[in-house]
Motif scaffolding. Structure first.
Motif, PDB file in Angstrom:
ATOM      1  N   ALA A 191       0.834  -1.191   0.000  1.00  0.00           N
ATOM      2  CA  ALA A 191       0.000   0.000   0.000  1.00  0.00           C
ATOM      3  C   ALA A 191       0.874   1.247   0.000  1.00  0.00           C
ATOM      4  O   ALA A 191       2.013   1.236   0.473  1.00  0.00           O
ATOM      5  CB  ALA A 191      -0.933   0.012   1.207  1.00  0.00           C
ATOM      6  N   ILE A 192       0.325   2.316  -0.569  1.00  0.00           N
ATOM      7  CA  ILE A 192       1.008   3.604  -0.649  1.00  0.00           C
ATOM      8  C   ILE A 192       0.022   4.660  -0.179  1.00  0.00           C
ATOM      9  O   ILE A 192      -1.156   4.631  -0.553  1.00  0.00           O
ATOM     10  CB  ILE A 192       1.451   3.908  -2.093  1.00  0.00           C
ATOM     11  N   ALA A 193       0.472   5.613   0.632  1.00  0.00           N
ATOM     12  CA  ALA A 193      -0.405   6.675   1.125  1.00  0.00           C
ATOM     13  C   ALA A 193       0.337   7.996   1.150  1.00  0.00           C
ATOM     14  O   ALA A 193       1.552   8.037   1.371  1.00  0.00           O
ATOM     15  CB  ALA A 193      -0.940   6.339   2.509  1.00  0.00           C
ATOM     16  N   LEU A 222      -4.954  12.774   5.463  1.00  0.00           N
ATOM     17  CA  LEU A 222      -4.774  11.823   4.364  1.00  0.00           C
ATOM     18  C   LEU A 222      -5.156  12.484   3.042  1.00  0.00           C
ATOM     19  O   LEU A 222      -6.270  12.984   2.887  1.00  0.00           O
ATOM     20  CB  LEU A 222      -5.632  10.579   4.595  1.00  0.00           C
ATOM     21  N   LEU A 223      -4.209  12.489   2.094  1.00  0.00           N
ATOM     22  CA  LEU A 223      -4.463  13.070   0.779  1.00  0.00           C
ATOM     23  C   LEU A 223      -4.751  12.014  -0.275  1.00  0.00           C
ATOM     24  O   LEU A 223      -5.412  12.297  -1.273  1.00  0.00           O
ATOM     25  CB  LEU A 223      -3.255  13.899   0.325  1.00  0.00           C
ATOM     26  N   SER A 224      -4.233  10.808  -0.064  1.00  0.00           N
ATOM     27  CA  SER A 224      -4.445   9.748  -1.050  1.00  0.00           C
ATOM     28  C   SER A 224      -3.966   8.423  -0.477  1.00  0.00           C
ATOM     29  O   SER A 224      -3.098   8.392   0.401  1.00  0.00           O
ATOM     30  CB  SER A 224      -3.670  10.051  -2.340  1.00  0.00           C
ATOM     31  N   GLN A 225      -4.523   7.341  -0.969  1.00  0.00           N
ATOM     32  CA  GLN A 225      -4.025   6.013  -0.623  1.00  0.00           C
ATOM     33  C   GLN A 225      -4.311   5.053  -1.764  1.00  0.00           C
ATOM     34  O   GLN A 225      -5.293   5.210  -2.490  1.00  0.00           O
ATOM     35  CB  GLN A 225      -4.643   5.497   0.674  1.00  0.00           C
ATOM     36  N   TYR A 226      -3.430   4.078  -1.919  1.00  0.00           N
ATOM     37  CA  TYR A 226      -3.586   3.083  -2.981  1.00  0.00           C
ATOM     38  C   TYR A 226      -3.109   1.741  -2.455  1.00  0.00           C
ATOM     39  O   TYR A 226      -2.005   1.632  -1.914  1.00  0.00           O
ATOM     40  CB  TYR A 226      -2.763   3.472  -4.220  1.00  0.00           C
ATOM     41  N   ILE A 227      -3.947   0.733  -2.604  1.00  0.00           N
ATOM     42  CA  ILE A 227      -3.606  -0.619  -2.159  1.00  0.00           C
ATOM     43  C   ILE A 227      -3.227  -1.451  -3.373  1.00  0.00           C
ATOM     44  O   ILE A 227      -3.991  -1.545  -4.335  1.00  0.00           O
ATOM     45  CB  ILE A 227      -4.780  -1.261  -1.403  1.00  0.00           C
ATOM     46  N   ARG A 272       4.330  13.984   2.797  1.00  0.00           N
ATOM     47  CA  ARG A 272       5.169  12.779   2.909  1.00  0.00           C
ATOM     48  C   ARG A 272       4.410  11.584   2.340  1.00  0.00           C
ATOM     49  O   ARG A 272       3.181  11.489   2.489  1.00  0.00           O
ATOM     50  CB  ARG A 272       5.561  12.495   4.361  1.00  0.00           C
ATOM     51  N   ILE A 273       5.154  10.669   1.736  1.00  0.00           N
ATOM     52  CA  ILE A 273       4.593   9.420   1.218  1.00  0.00           C
ATOM     53  C   ILE A 273       5.020   8.288   2.145  1.00  0.00           C
ATOM     54  O   ILE A 273       6.188   8.206   2.530  1.00  0.00           O
ATOM     55  CB  ILE A 273       5.083   9.130  -0.210  1.00  0.00           C
ATOM     56  N   ILE A 274       4.079   7.427   2.494  1.00  0.00           N
ATOM     57  CA  ILE A 274       4.368   6.264   3.337  1.00  0.00           C
ATOM     58  C   ILE A 274       4.058   5.000   2.544  1.00  0.00           C
ATOM     59  O   ILE A 274       2.988   4.883   1.932  1.00  0.00           O
ATOM     60  CB  ILE A 274       3.533   6.277   4.632  1.00  0.00           C
ATOM     61  N   THR A 275       5.006   4.062   2.515  1.00  0.00           N
ATOM     62  CA  THR A 275       4.750   2.751   1.926  1.00  0.00           C
ATOM     63  C   THR A 275       4.585   1.729   3.039  1.00  0.00           C
ATOM     64  O   THR A 275       5.266   1.797   4.063  1.00  0.00           O
ATOM     65  CB  THR A 275       5.900   2.306   0.997  1.00  0.00           C
ATOM     66  N   TYR A 276       3.688   0.789   2.820  1.00  0.00           N
ATOM     67  CA  TYR A 276       3.411  -0.266   3.785  1.00  0.00           C
ATOM     68  C   TYR A 276       3.744  -1.611   3.139  1.00  0.00           C
ATOM     69  O   TYR A 276       3.280  -1.914   2.043  1.00  0.00           O
ATOM     70  CB  TYR A 276       1.934  -0.253   4.197  1.00  0.00           C
ATOM     71  N   SER A 278       4.093  -5.982   3.325  1.00  0.00           N
ATOM     72  CA  SER A 278       3.225  -7.065   3.787  1.00  0.00           C
ATOM     73  C   SER A 278       3.627  -7.631   5.143  1.00  0.00           C
ATOM     74  O   SER A 278       2.819  -8.277   5.816  1.00  0.00           O
ATOM     75  CB  SER A 278       3.205  -8.200   2.750  1.00  0.00           C
ATOM     76  N   ASP A 279       4.873  -7.394   5.570  1.00  0.00           N
ATOM     77  CA  ASP A 279       5.298  -7.888   6.881  1.00  0.00           C
ATOM     78  C   ASP A 279       5.233  -6.814   7.949  1.00  0.00           C
ATOM     79  O   ASP A 279       5.757  -6.992   9.049  1.00  0.00           O
ATOM     80  CB  ASP A 279       6.705  -8.487   6.809  1.00  0.00           C
ATOM     81  N   GLY A 280       4.604  -5.672   7.644  1.00  0.00           N
ATOM     82  CA  GLY A 280       4.392  -4.642   8.653  1.00  0.00           C
ATOM     83  C   GLY A 280       5.356  -3.484   8.632  1.00  0.00           C
ATOM     84  O   GLY A 280       5.158  -2.495   9.338  1.00  0.00           O
ATOM     85  N   LYS A 281       6.445  -3.569   7.831  1.00  0.00           N
ATOM     86  CA  LYS A 281       7.399  -2.472   7.767  1.00  0.00           C
ATOM     87  C   LYS A 281       6.799  -1.283   7.027  1.00  0.00           C
ATOM     88  O   LYS A 281       5.983  -1.466   6.104  1.00  0.00           O
ATOM     89  CB  LYS A 281       8.685  -2.904   7.077  1.00  0.00           C
ATOM     90  N   ILE A 282       7.212  -0.084   7.403  1.00  0.00           N
ATOM     91  CA  ILE A 282       6.831   1.113   6.663  1.00  0.00           C
ATOM     92  C   ILE A 282       8.083   1.894   6.295  1.00  0.00           C
ATOM     93  O   ILE A 282       9.133   1.744   6.932  1.00  0.00           O
ATOM     94  CB  ILE A 282       5.871   2.012   7.467  1.00  0.00           C
ATOM     95  N   SER A 283       7.966   2.712   5.260  1.00  0.00           N
ATOM     96  CA  SER A 283       9.019   3.639   4.880  1.00  0.00           C
ATOM     97  C   SER A 283       8.367   4.985   4.617  1.00  0.00           C
ATOM     98  O   SER A 283       7.238   5.057   4.119  1.00  0.00           O
ATOM     99  CB  SER A 283       9.759   3.152   3.630  1.00  0.00           C
ATOM    100  N   ILE A 284       9.080   6.051   4.981  1.00  0.00           N
ATOM    101  CA  ILE A 284       8.520   7.394   4.889  1.00  0.00           C
ATOM    102  C   ILE A 284       9.463   8.270   4.074  1.00  0.00           C
ATOM    103  O   ILE A 284      10.680   8.279   4.295  1.00  0.00           O
ATOM    104  CB  ILE A 284       8.318   8.002   6.293  1.00  0.00           C
TER     105      ILE A 284
END
Length: 296
Positions: A191-193, A222-227, A272-276, A278-284
């Motif tokens: 996912a991307i947000a 929240l401005l946008s999200q994509y799964i 800021r963009i956050i990636t999620y 599948s194992d729970g890690k995020i990056s900002i």
């Protein structure tokens, strides 16, 4: 009695199963079934090839039952067909004297997947460099081979907003698309947000997983999200799983539409963009100034 095949028998044939039935007026003979039969020359029946398809294997931090990117894949062929493949050197479960659980999966008996999340975590912990396999064919042959193992812990993804953009402006209740650069060795971004944070808001360095993101995103809009997949409910618990569509490449450029809803006050924020994963890690991503205009 058994029929002993001769060299001259090599080729394609038809095998008929004949039934001889004793009747009151004599013996009745009929064909019960017919099968294609291929007889191979003796020098061709002993060829077994095993090829490793997967190159680098990245081990996820938590179990992801729907993602097989972290599993070794191989191709095995023999003229008589592959009956089974046995793993000869499976490791012990971490901190236990019990062997890891695994399955050798195949739909066509040609392409095989060595599956089992705990097995790969144990291989990583033991720093294994080879997987020993025994390949068994339908004509009774066995072949042992060692495959090299290139296994690593899945690193966090890297996400960045298009470096050619110095700042953004957006009018309330309108939208625009921005380019997002994502690099993920494990290809498991699900996912991307996009969030608008208060200007100057500091992201704690300890913010590295999904639970941390719940805290910081309470401060943002929240401005946008994509799964990147399909959400699947798990009916026996209060959880949801993401059936992720794996990234084709480790790096990609994604155009993400963003919009400012009426709840966001006019002003300047940090985008800021956050990636999620599948194992729970995020990056900002790093912050980019975004000006919300004429929002009432």
């Amino acid at each position: 009695r058994a029929y002993h095949l001769l060299t001259d028998n090599a080729g394609n044939h038809t095998l008929d199963v004949l039934v001889h039935e004793k009747m009151a007026d004599g013996i009745r003979t009929y064909t019960a079934a017919t099968y294609p039969l291929t007889v191979l020359p003796a020098n061709q029946g002993n060829t077994i090839t095993v090829q490793q398809i997967s190159d680098m294997i990245y081990v996820y931090e938590t179990v992801d039952p729907l993602n097989t990117n972290m599993f070794m894949q191989l191709k095995a062929e023999a003229p008589s067909g592959i009956e089974s493949i046995k793993w000869l050197n499976p490791p012990m479960i971490c901190g236990s004297s019990q062997l890891v659980d695994y399955t050798m999966q195949s739909k066509d008996r040609t392409y095989f997947t060595l599956a089992g999340s705990s097995a790969y975590r144990a291989m990583l912990a033991e720093k294994m460099q080879q997987v020993a396999l025994q390949v068994n064919t339908h004509n009774g042959l066995s072949f042992k081979t060692d495959l090299s193992l290139n296994i690593h812990k899945d690193p966090a993804a890297f996400v960045a907003i298009d470096p050619d953009i110095a700042e953004l402006s957006i009018i309330g209740e309108t939208s625009k698309a921005i380019a997002i650069n994502i690099t993920d060795s494990g290809k498991n971004v699900m996912a991307i947000a996009a969030y608008a944070f208060p200007q100057g808001f500091e992201i704690p360095s300890t913010c590295v997983n999904l639970y941390d993101s719940f805290y910081i995103t309470q401060k943002a809009y929240l401005l946008s999200q994509y799964i990147t997949g399909q959400i699947l409910p798990v009916f026996d618990s209060q959880r949801w799983l993401i059936n992720s569509w794996p990234m084709a490449d480790q790096s990609m450029v994604f155009r993400l539409p963003i919009s400012a809803n009426i709840e966001i006050a006019t002003g300047t924020y940090d985008l800021r963009i956050i990636t999620y994963e599948s194992d729970g890690k995020i990056s900002i991503s790093k912050a980019l100034p975004i000006h919300v205009l004429d929002n009432k």
